[in-house]
Design a protein around this motif. Structure first.
Motif, mmCIF file in Angstrom:
data_model
loop_
_atom_site.group_PDB
_atom_site.id
_atom_site.type_symbol
_atom_site.label_atom_id
_atom_site.label_comp_id
_atom_site.label_asym_id
_atom_site.label_seq_id
_atom_site.Cartn_x
_atom_site.Cartn_y
_atom_site.Cartn_z
ATOM 1 N N VAL A 63 38.123 -7.533 -25.566
ATOM 2 C CA VAL A 63 37.808 -9.150 -26.853
ATOM 3 C C VAL A 63 38.455 -9.953 -25.523
ATOM 4 C CG1 VAL A 63 38.179 -9.857 -28.745
ATOM 5 C CG2 VAL A 63 37.360 -7.552 -28.809
ATOM 6 N N LEU A 64 39.811 -10.063 -25.370
ATOM 7 C CA LEU A 64 40.347 -11.103 -25.270
ATOM 8 C C LEU A 64 40.148 -11.457 -23.513
ATOM 9 C CD1 LEU A 64 42.640 -13.155 -25.465
ATOM 10 C CD2 LEU A 64 44.174 -11.614 -24.186
ATOM 11 N N ILE A 65 39.537 -10.393 -23.017
ATOM 12 C CA ILE A 65 38.988 -10.994 -21.147
ATOM 13 C C ILE A 65 37.192 -11.323 -21.819
ATOM 14 C CG2 ILE A 65 38.124 -9.285 -19.657
ATOM 15 C CD1 ILE A 65 39.992 -8.004 -19.461
ATOM 16 N N TRP A 66 36.763 -10.898 -22.568
ATOM 17 C CA TRP A 66 35.593 -11.206 -23.255
ATOM 18 C C TRP A 66 35.556 -12.544 -23.403
ATOM 19 C CZ3 TRP A 66 33.110 -14.321 -27.084
ATOM 20 C CH2 TRP A 66 31.930 -13.923 -26.866
ATOM 21 N N ALA A 67 36.352 -13.213 -24.374
ATOM 22 C CA ALA A 67 36.604 -14.943 -25.150
ATOM 23 C C ALA A 67 37.061 -15.187 -23.514
ATOM 24 C CB ALA A 67 37.593 -15.062 -26.565
ATOM 25 N N VAL A 68 38.054 -14.834 -22.539
ATOM 26 C CA VAL A 68 38.265 -16.176 -22.255
ATOM 27 C C VAL A 68 37.159 -15.813 -21.003
ATOM 28 C CG1 VAL A 68 39.736 -16.069 -19.935
ATOM 29 C CG2 VAL A 68 41.022 -15.604 -21.885
ATOM 30 N N ILE A 69 36.430 -15.406 -20.392
ATOM 31 C CA ILE A 69 35.849 -14.993 -19.144
ATOM 32 C C ILE A 69 34.592 -16.145 -20.176
ATOM 33 C CG2 ILE A 69 33.915 -14.066 -17.842
ATOM 34 C CD1 ILE A 69 36.200 -11.975 -17.121
ATOM 35 N N PHE A 70 34.180 -16.206 -21.043
ATOM 36 C CA PHE A 70 32.601 -16.155 -22.241
ATOM 37 C C PHE A 70 33.239 -17.869 -21.766
ATOM 38 C CE2 PHE A 70 31.272 -18.697 -25.752
ATOM 39 C CZ PHE A 70 29.466 -18.269 -25.188
ATOM 40 N N ALA A 71 34.533 -18.462 -22.092
ATOM 41 C CA ALA A 71 34.442 -19.511 -22.750
ATOM 42 C C ALA A 71 34.435 -21.210 -21.399
ATOM 43 C CB ALA A 71 36.161 -19.473 -23.487
ATOM 44 N N ALA A 72 35.201 -19.583 -20.241
ATOM 45 C CA ALA A 72 36.083 -20.648 -18.664
ATOM 46 C C ALA A 72 33.781 -20.538 -18.234
ATOM 47 C CB ALA A 72 36.009 -19.633 -18.102
ATOM 48 N N GLN A 73 33.454 -19.579 -17.809
ATOM 49 C CA GLN A 73 32.085 -19.275 -17.705
ATOM 50 C C GLN A 73 30.874 -20.431 -18.585
ATOM 51 O OE1 GLN A 73 30.124 -17.911 -14.975
ATOM 52 N NE2 GLN A 73 32.377 -17.577 -14.482
ATOM 53 N N PHE A 74 31.073 -20.530 -19.756
ATOM 54 C CA PHE A 74 30.286 -21.480 -20.327
ATOM 55 C C PHE A 74 30.600 -22.705 -20.264
ATOM 56 C CE2 PHE A 74 29.692 -24.254 -23.968
ATOM 57 C CZ PHE A 74 28.349 -24.180 -24.736
ATOM 58 N N LEU A 75 31.312 -23.039 -19.636
ATOM 59 C CA LEU A 75 31.780 -24.794 -19.856
ATOM 60 C C LEU A 75 31.051 -24.973 -17.415
ATOM 61 C CD1 LEU A 75 35.600 -25.204 -20.744
ATOM 62 C CD2 LEU A 75 32.965 -26.026 -21.988
ATOM 63 N N ARG A 76 31.450 -24.031 -17.359
ATOM 64 C CA ARG A 76 31.248 -24.236 -16.052
ATOM 65 C C ARG A 76 29.968 -24.108 -15.460
ATOM 66 N NH1 ARG A 76 29.338 -20.213 -11.863
ATOM 67 N NH2 ARG A 76 29.199 -20.450 -10.690
ATOM 68 N N GLN A 77 28.707 -22.900 -16.563
ATOM 69 C CA GLN A 77 27.306 -22.921 -16.618
ATOM 70 C C GLN A 77 26.799 -24.173 -16.906
ATOM 71 O OE1 GLN A 77 25.254 -20.661 -14.893
ATOM 72 N NE2 GLN A 77 26.453 -19.429 -14.275
ATOM 73 N N ARG A 78 27.779 -24.557 -18.248
ATOM 74 C CA ARG A 78 26.806 -25.978 -18.618
ATOM 75 C C ARG A 78 27.041 -27.049 -17.975
ATOM 76 N NH1 ARG A 78 29.774 -28.703 -23.862
ATOM 77 N NH2 ARG A 78 31.194 -29.292 -21.970
ATOM 78 N N HIS A 79 27.868 -27.607 -17.072
ATOM 79 C CA HIS A 79 27.954 -28.351 -16.290
ATOM 80 C C HIS A 79 26.959 -28.388 -14.690
ATOM 81 C CE1 HIS A 79 30.069 -31.054 -13.163
ATOM 82 N NE2 HIS A 79 29.998 -30.136 -12.770
ATOM 83 N N LEU A 80 27.464 -27.158 -14.406
ATOM 84 C CA LEU A 80 25.866 -26.792 -13.301
ATOM 85 C C LEU A 80 24.734 -27.057 -14.205
ATOM 86 C CD1 LEU A 80 27.397 -23.121 -11.778
ATOM 87 C CD2 LEU A 80 27.755 -25.515 -11.102
#
Length: 84
Positions: free
Chosen positions: A48-65
């Motif tokens: 769950v922690l791995i999912w949360a960290v990767i989700f947050a980072a990927q969401f910010l990255r994808q939104r920027h892209l």
């Protein structure tokens, strides 16, 4: 709103795949060490922690892209004005 939804979907898929692979690897190592196939509770919390960290980072990255892509598609951008 649409770029946020698109970024959220892509981040969700990426995070889920990475979290499932991480938990599967942890379970494989646990099986190799102990010889029993048990799912300890800390492994679930780690997933769950791995999912949360990767989700947050990927969401910010994808939104920027997505936002950067939208800005370059505008016909009135300074780079395209006067190049007809």
């Amino acid at each position: 709103m649409k770029p946020n939804l698109k970024a959220c979907g892509q981040a969700m898929v990426t995070a889920m795949v990475n979290a499932v692979l991480a938990v599967a690897l942890m379970l494989l190592v646990e099986f190799a060490i102990s010889g029993t196939f048990q799912v300890p509770e800390p492994y679930i919390w780690a997933g769950v922690l791995i999912w949360a960290v990767i989700f947050a980072a990927q969401f910010l990255r994808q939104r920027h892209l997505c936002r950067a892509c939208e800005q370059t598609d505008e016909p009135s951008s300074p780079e395209t004005v006067g190049k007809s």
